[in-house]
Every structure is written in structure tokens, then in C-alpha cells.
Design an enzyme around this catalytic site. Structure first.
Site, PDB file in Angstrom:
ATOM      1  NE  ARG A   1      -3.275  -1.435   3.130  1.00 16.09           N
ATOM      2  CZ  ARG A   1      -4.047  -1.211   4.179  1.00 16.09           C
ATOM      3  NH1 ARG A   1      -4.845  -0.161   4.210  1.00 16.09           N
ATOM      4  NH2 ARG A   1      -4.013  -2.002   5.215  1.00 16.09           N
TER       5      ARG A   1
ATOM      6  CG  HIS B   1      -3.166  -2.022  -2.384  1.00 15.88           C
ATOM      7  ND1 HIS B   1      -4.475  -2.271  -2.038  1.00 15.88           N
ATOM      8  CD2 HIS B   1      -3.045  -0.680  -2.458  1.00 15.88           C
ATOM      9  CE1 HIS B   1      -5.116  -1.125  -1.899  1.00 15.88           C
ATOM     10  NE2 HIS B   1      -4.269  -0.147  -2.156  1.00 15.88           N
TER      11      HIS B   1
ATOM     12  CG  ASP C   1     -11.537   0.601  -2.512  1.00 14.85           C
ATOM     13  OD1 ASP C   1     -11.345   0.190  -3.674  1.00 14.85           O
ATOM     14  OD2 ASP C   1     -10.780   0.323  -1.557  1.00 14.85           O
TER      15      ASP C   1
ATOM     16  CE  LYS D   1     -13.481   2.550   1.595  1.00 14.64           C
ATOM     17  NZ  LYS D   1     -12.321   1.964   2.183  1.00 14.64           N
TER      18      LYS D   1
ATOM     19  CG  ASP E   1      -4.488  -4.140   7.832  1.00  8.84           C
ATOM     20  OD1 ASP E   1      -4.212  -4.902   8.770  1.00  8.84           O
ATOM     21  OD2 ASP E   1      -3.861  -3.097   7.622  1.00  8.84           O
TER      22      ASP E   1
END
Ligand code: R5P
Length: 328
Positions: A106, A140, A181, A204, A235
Site C-alpha cells: 500500500r 494492492h 471501494d 468513500k 487488514d
């Protein structure tokens, strides 16, 4: 002798090694390939320094080292790097780092001043240690592959997941796939197409500087439908808790949660256990400790990526196309 004969690399047989982060998955890959896992010692000294010793020579061999970099992240990462260097120093002909879950994925861009791009650093460290190739699953962000200058295979576990969804589809009522998302929209579309279901997205939006102050909107219809929520990883569970509550408030029937990497850090498993979710569908890229799995009981379905990894290793060794496996 061809003129370039001295430049040609010749690899010996496949040699499989596992770090302590991926013991079970590596054994399953070994079973798929009908090859033993090679012996090695990994010792941690009282000062936390690690020491690795191979039980046999890898000189001239085509070595695949399977080691995930989930918790304990830094121990697993150092094991990976030290084992790669050990293999290099023992004159392996080719070393492939097989990393089912790549830590720091990330941290892939400098999106604010004075911050690192740690995924790039990890890629550099793997190469400097001596890896000639890498295999990773569901990073990711796809751009992580650009951080490596050695070739690699970036795999998705969604073929395994989609096969399972096709199996359970007859039990679902008007299913809709919902991405947690917008960043996951493209993969979500493929999942929806695989079971011929519509798609919806959760958007979001940050409404204040506090990271938790978010407004969530659903784009699409979930009312009186079975919802399949998809994401790459869980996570802390924060995103999925919000997503489940949102689809329920919008009239969803049964909710299924899909994620490739079950990181389940801190009290994520407890939070997930409390959710009105019919089934959690995940994979073994990250080992799930029994005490966490037991909190979810028979609501968790763990699919294995071992045959995916085994087949890719075999094809890489034989110099055959990996894309062919996915009709690419
Ligand atoms: C974020 O962009 C990812 O796709 C996941 O939604 C995120 O990593 C999940 O984190 P957590 O479970 O802590 O909300």
C-alpha cells in the site's frame, strides 16, 4: 558449439524452499509438483539476528523460494532476503522469490510530502539480495510490478475465487457483486461477469481531516439481493465492517465477503465474527492462525492458491507460457 553457447544459461532441476512464513502453503505446492521441500535451518539468535544454512547444494539449480511477508512482517522479510542471498552464494543458477503476499504494497506512491515509497524499497532489496525473478499474487496496486527490474509473474487469485462463486451461485438469490471501494472496480467487474451478476460500487469520501470521518455511498442496487463484497485484503477489518453495514442498511439479503489476503490484524477476526455475514471467502496467501479461524467457525472458506503457484512454477521452469493458463 553455437557461437553464443557460453552466454546460454542452463538451469538444473526445480528446487523448492520455504521460509517459516509459508510452511503449509509451500508443502501444498510441493505436493502439486511432486517435489520435496529442500531442507534448511533457520535459526534466530538471542540478539534476534537470523542464520540460514541449506542442507544440500543448489549449485546450478532452478530454485523457487516460497515465503509470504505477512505477520511477523519484518522477520518474514529478513528471512526472505537472507535465504535469497544464501541461495545466491551457493551458486543457484536461477532464484525465483515466490511471495504470495507482498508487504508494504500500500506504500506505492508519494501521495504527500516527506513520505517513502516502501514497496519500491522492498523490490530493490529483493533484487539486491540476488533474486533473478519474482512471483507475487494480487498486489494492492498493479504498478508495483514496475518497481522490479527483473522479470516476474504477477498473478491473481480471482480465478480460484470465481470458480468457487460459480459453484455456490445456484444457492444465491439475485446476487450482486459490490466492490468495497472504487479502486477495485475493474477486478470487481471481472468477478461479476464470471457469475453473470450485476455490479455495484461503494464510494468513500473523506468529509474531514480525521481518517475515520468518511461518507459512504452505494452506486448501484443491492435491495433484496444477495451481496458479494469483494476486496484485495482485509487488514483491520474497518473497511469491510463499514461496507457490510452499508449494504445491510440499503436492504441487502445475505452478505458474502471475499478477500484474497486475510491479514486479519489486531482484533479484525473478532470484528468480522460479529458481522451479519453468511460466508467469508479467502485464500491461503497468508496463513490464518487457528485461533482466528475458529472465531469465524464454518463461516470461513479458505481456498488454496497452491495449484496456481505450482503450475506457474512448472511453466516458468519449462519456459512455457503462463498467460495460456488464463487464455491470454
Ligand atoms: C484499501 O484500499 C484496500 O483495498 C483494503 O480495503 C484495505 O487494505 C482494508 O484495510 P482495513 O481492513 O484495515 O480496512
Amino acid at each position: 558449439m553455437p557461437s553464443n553457447a557460453l552466454d546460454m544459461k542452463v538451469y538444473g532441476g526445480i528446487k523448492l524452499y520455504a521460509g517459516t512464513g509459508s510452511a503449509d502453503l509451500a508443502q501444498k505446492v510441493a505436493d502439486y509438483l511432486k517435489q520435496p521441500l529442500c531442507g534448511r535451518d533457520i535459526i534466530q539468535f538471542p540478539n534476534e539476528n537470523l542464520f540460514v544454512k541449506l542442507h544440500s547444494s543448489v549449485r546450478g539449480q532452478d530454485v523457487y523460494l516460497i515465503q509470504t511477508t505477512s505477520s511477523p512482517v519484518h522477520r518474514n522479510l529478513m528471512e526472505l532476503l537472507i535465504m535469497i542471498q544464501t541461495l545466491k552464494l551457493d551458486s543457484a543458477a536461477r532464484i525465483t522469490a515466490v511471495i504470495p503476499y507482498l508487504a508494504y504494497g500500500r506504500s506505492d506512491k508519494k501521495d504527500q510530502p516527506r513520505v517513502p515509497i516502501t514497496a519500491r524499497l522492498i523490490a530493490d532489496m529483493i533484487e539486491v539480495a540476488g533474486a533473478d525473478r519474482y512471483i507475487i499474487i494480487e498486489p494492492h496496486a498493479g504498478q508495483v510490478q514496475g518497481f522490479f527490474s527483473v522479470p516476474g509473474d504477477v498473478l491473481t487469485a480471482f480465478h480460484e475465487i470465481m470458480e468457487y462463486l460459480v459453484q455456490i451461485k445456484p444457492n444465491l438469490k439475485d446476487p450482486v457483486v459490490v466492490t468495497v471501494d472504487l479502486g477495485f472496480a475493474k477486478k470487481g467487474r471481472n468477478v461479476a461477469a464470471s457469475i453473470d451478476a450485476p455490479i455495484a460500487f461503494i464510494e468513500k469520501r473523506r468529509v474531514a481531516n480525521d481518517a475515520k470521518a468518511q461518507a459512504l455511498t452505494i452506486i448501484g442496487d443491492v435491495k433484496e439481493r444477495d451481496v458479494i463484497l469483494v476486496d484485495d485484503e482485509i487488514d483491520t477489518g474497518g473497511s469491510i465492517v463499514q461496507a457490510v453495514n452499508l449494504v445491510k442498511q440499503n436492504g441487502a439479503r445475505d452478505v458474502y465477503v471475499v478477500c484474497v489476503h486475510p491479514i486479519f490484524s489486531s482484533s479484525a477476526a473478532e470484528r468480522l465474527a460479529a458481522l451479519p455475514v453468511k460466508q467469508f471467502i479467502t485464500t491461503d496467501t497468508v496463513p490464518l492462525p487457528p485461533e482466528k479461524a475458529s472465531l469465524l467457525g464454518d463461516r470461513i472458506k479458505v481456498l488454496t492458491v497452491s495449484s496456481l503457484l505450482g503450475e506457474v512454477i512448472l511453466r516458468a521452469h519449462e519456459g512455457r507460457s503462463v498467460g495460456e493458463m488464463f487464455n491470454e
